[in-house]
Write a protein that holds these residues in place. Structure first.
Motif, PDB file in Angstrom:
ATOM      1  N   GLU A  98       2.965   2.575  17.071  1.00  0.00           N
ATOM      2  CA  GLU A  98       4.343   3.324  17.390  1.00  0.00           C
ATOM      3  C   GLU A  98       4.109   4.541  18.028  1.00  0.00           C
ATOM      4  O   GLU A  98       3.227   5.128  17.944  1.00  0.00           O
ATOM      5  N   PHE A 113       0.475   3.216   8.069  1.00  0.00           N
ATOM      6  CA  PHE A 113       1.114   3.823   7.101  1.00  0.00           C
ATOM      7  C   PHE A 113       0.942   3.012   6.037  1.00  0.00           C
ATOM      8  O   PHE A 113       0.230   1.888   5.798  1.00  0.00           O
ATOM      9  N   ILE A 121      14.151   4.811   3.549  1.00  0.00           N
ATOM     10  CA  ILE A 121      12.633   4.986   3.035  1.00  0.00           C
ATOM     11  C   ILE A 121      12.315   3.542   2.445  1.00  0.00           C
ATOM     12  O   ILE A 121      11.169   3.301   1.903  1.00  0.00           O
ATOM     13  N   ALA A 159      10.210  -3.711   1.297  1.00  0.00           N
ATOM     14  CA  ALA A 159       9.171  -2.728   1.214  1.00  0.00           C
ATOM     15  C   ALA A 159       9.464  -1.475   1.415  1.00  0.00           C
ATOM     16  O   ALA A 159      10.655  -1.062   2.091  1.00  0.00           O
TER      17      ALA A 159
HETATM   18  P1  ATP Z   1      12.264   2.089  10.940  1.00  0.00           P
HETATM   19  O1  ATP Z   1      13.592   1.643  11.379  1.00  0.00           O
HETATM   20  O2  ATP Z   1      12.163   3.441  10.353  1.00  0.00           O
HETATM   21  O3  ATP Z   1      11.252   1.843  11.932  1.00  0.00           O
HETATM   22  P2  ATP Z   1      11.325  -0.367   9.788  1.00  0.00           P
HETATM   23  O4  ATP Z   1      12.823  -1.112  10.097  1.00  0.00           O
HETATM   24  O5  ATP Z   1      10.594  -0.762  11.158  1.00  0.00           O
HETATM   25  O6  ATP Z   1      11.760   1.157   9.642  1.00  0.00           O
HETATM   26  P3  ATP Z   1      10.322  -1.914   7.879  1.00  0.00           P
HETATM   27  O7  ATP Z   1       9.524  -2.763   8.654  1.00  0.00           O
HETATM   28  O8  ATP Z   1      11.504  -2.657   6.961  1.00  0.00           O
HETATM   29  O9  ATP Z   1      10.853  -0.504   8.505  1.00  0.00           O
HETATM   30  O10 ATP Z   1       9.392  -1.069   6.753  1.00  0.00           O
HETATM   31  C1  ATP Z   1       9.793  -0.753   5.524  1.00  0.00           C
HETATM   32  C2  ATP Z   1       9.636   0.630   5.159  1.00  0.00           C
HETATM   33  O11 ATP Z   1       8.224   0.854   5.567  1.00  0.00           O
HETATM   34  C3  ATP Z   1      10.478   1.562   5.894  1.00  0.00           C
HETATM   35  O12 ATP Z   1      11.724   1.869   5.225  1.00  0.00           O
HETATM   36  C4  ATP Z   1       9.552   2.758   5.697  1.00  0.00           C
HETATM   37  O13 ATP Z   1       9.438   3.558   4.664  1.00  0.00           O
HETATM   38  C5  ATP Z   1       8.101   2.060   5.892  1.00  0.00           C
HETATM   39  N1  ATP Z   1       7.897   2.183   7.355  1.00  0.00           N
HETATM   40  C6  ATP Z   1       7.906   1.391   8.391  1.00  0.00           C
HETATM   41  N2  ATP Z   1       7.232   1.827   9.471  1.00  0.00           N
HETATM   42  C7  ATP Z   1       6.509   2.965   9.146  1.00  0.00           C
HETATM   43  C8  ATP Z   1       5.708   3.694   9.828  1.00  0.00           C
HETATM   44  N3  ATP Z   1       5.554   3.339  11.342  1.00  0.00           N
HETATM   45  N4  ATP Z   1       5.256   4.740   9.525  1.00  0.00           N
HETATM   46  C9  ATP Z   1       5.471   4.991   8.227  1.00  0.00           C
HETATM   47  N5  ATP Z   1       6.333   4.205   7.345  1.00  0.00           N
HETATM   48  C10 ATP Z   1       6.975   3.321   7.870  1.00  0.00           C
END
Ligand code: ATP
Ligand code: MG
Length: 433
Positions: A116, A126, A285, A309
């Motif tokens: 990303e 992460f 979060i 998660a």
């Molecule tokens: P976002 O909309 O912020 O991209 P996501 O929908 O891709 O999040 P999920 O795949 O549902 O996120 O992951 C659950 C959690 O993992 C997120 O709420 C966030 O706290 C964490 N997370 C996801 N992607 C990342 C990242 N690239 N870096 C840090 N934390 C992350």
């Protein structure tokens, strides 16, 4: 040539790692109270396990995978999320079998990888804490699991949270809704971002999840999926909200919320930080929901699932935003000051005896003078300092000083080796009572 870490990664150093350990231990304690047990799956996984679960047209699979062919020509990827691997292990190990507790409740923690654009709270490596529940159709499972996420944050002292929920209904509900959404979006097609124009064809619900400001404006008036739920799906969602109400849990319903993974149905939720000091644009979060078809999709028997998660990095940002300090002081019980080369071996023996007695001990290794060694002892917050000079060594004695009071006593070296605790208690009790 000095290297820097790869883009989008972080080194977690002493001083910061204690915060990570604290978060992890709070998670373990919290999940334990709900009878969840840990699983550990490989950091790399079959590409297909992820693509079939998460969905080929999602950002994760189409853009963000760290995938490669290994030397045996297997298509492998670093895991971008935890649910698909856990479902794979659930099926592979037949955890649906009669010898396992039902529902099967499990959690995991560890690194995930997504290519990303890095920013605050968004990395390429992460860390997630995640949980999964297999085998319960009861909406009480949805509610219990959401409560557990809130409980975890509460244990950390985090207060400013918003639980946002929605229902994606069944597969059939989504088909009907999909058409309504396409009908609504098509007249705006030219104004949508390039990504969303593509989504409109491949996976229209994803347009609702777009972070593009223009797309966001367009979807404001989009039809609500909640108006397209079957009676059954509506009733299920109603049970979820009734239970949340019964437990006095505050929440917001956002009918435009979808998730970035295709496997969800019925209840989905996000937890947003509303801390005034929250840094950056991303405030989600924790995220999760129900995924009733996934186990079957990966070759297991039809088994309902629910999970979430949460990001550790975003938890740390939230803790900062809420002004919560995590205690991470190091406490040394005994520092051994050795003076003169002749004391080197005895000093080594002494710290080992003290450690054997269950205490934290440290010594000097750089031949520093007494003053320098005492300075280090102070920096380490040493409770007592034992000073060994060549004269003491010859006499089999050592000076033991209680640092807070300055009180010093002479003790036999042999006694320190034999029972450090006794000597330590004597000097500490004599001043602290
Ligand atoms: P976002 O909309 O912020 O991209 P996501 O929908 O891709 O999040 P999920 O795949 O549902 O996120 O992951 C659950 C959690 O993992 C997120 O709420 C966030 O706290 C964490 N997370 C996801 N992607 C990342 C990242 N690239 N870096 C840090 N934390 C992350
Ligand atoms: Mg994402």
């Amino acid at each position: 040539m000095a290297y820097q870490k790869p883009k989008g990664t972080a080194d977690i150093l002493p001083g910061a790692v204690e915060k990570w350990q604290f978060i992890e231990s709070v998670a373990r304690e919290t999940f334990k109270r709900y009878e969840f047990h840990e699983v550990r799956t490989p950091i790399f996984e079959h590409y297909d396990v992820i693509s079939r679960s998460v969905g080929d047209t999602t950002d994760i699979v189409s853009k963000e995978m760290y995938d490669f062919y290994d030397k045996g020509d297997r298509h492998i990827t670093l895991r971008p999320e935890g649910t698909a691997p856990v479902v794979r292990t659930f099926v592979e190990n037949k955890l649906f079998g009669p010898e396992f507790q039902k529902p099967f409740k499990t959690y995991y923690m560890g690194p995930m990888f997504r290519y990303e654009r890095p920013q605050a709270g968004r990395l390429r490596q992460f860390h997630q804490l995640g949980v999964e529940v297999f085998g319960s159709e009861n909406p009480a499972t949805d509610v219990e699991t959401m409560l557990m996420a809130l409980d975890f944050y509460k244990q950390l002292g985090i207060k400013h949270l918003n639980l946002v929920i929605n229902s994606l209904g069944s597969k059939e509900d989504r088909e009907t809704y999909r058409q309504a959404l396409v009908d609504y979006l098509t007249p705006f097609k030219e104004n949508l971002s390039a990504d969303s124009q593509k989504r409109l064809v491949e996976n229209p619900l994803r347009v609702l999840d777009s972070k593009d400001p223009k797309d966001k404006e367009i979807v404001v008036n989009a039809p609500s999926i909640l108006d397209y739920l079957s009676e059954e799906s509506s009733a299920f969602f109603k049970q979820v909200t009734t239970m949340l109400d019964a437990l006095n849990v505050e929440y917001t319903i956002d009918h435009r919320m979808v998730r970035g993974l295709d496997y969800y149905n019925h209840t989905i939720f996000e937890i947003m930080s509303e801390a005034p000091g929250f840094e950056g644009a991303i405030t989600t979060i924790c995220a999760g929901g129900r995924y009733d078809g996934l186990v079957e999709e990966l070759g297991g028997p039809a088994t309902p699932g629910f999970g979430f998660a949460l990001g550790v990095e975003r938890t740390l940002i939230t803790l900062d935003a809420e002004g919560i300090e995590i205690p991470c002081e190091t406490e040394v019980d005994a520092y051994v000051v050795g003076l003169g080369e002749a004391t080197n071996i005895e000093t080594l023996k002494l710290v080992q005896s003290i450690r054997d007695a269950g205490f934290v001990a440290e010594r000097d290794f750089l031949n520093r003078k007494a003053k320098g060694q005492f300075k280090t002892a102070n920096k380490l917050n040493a409770k007592v300092v034992l000073t060994l000079g060549e004269t003491e060594l010859a006499e089999g004695k050592i000076q033991m000083k209680h640092m807070a009071s300055g009180k010093q006593v002479e003790v036999n070296l042999a006694d320190v080796h034999e029972n450090f605790k006794k000597q330590y208690d004597l000097v500490v009790k004599s001043v602290e009572g």
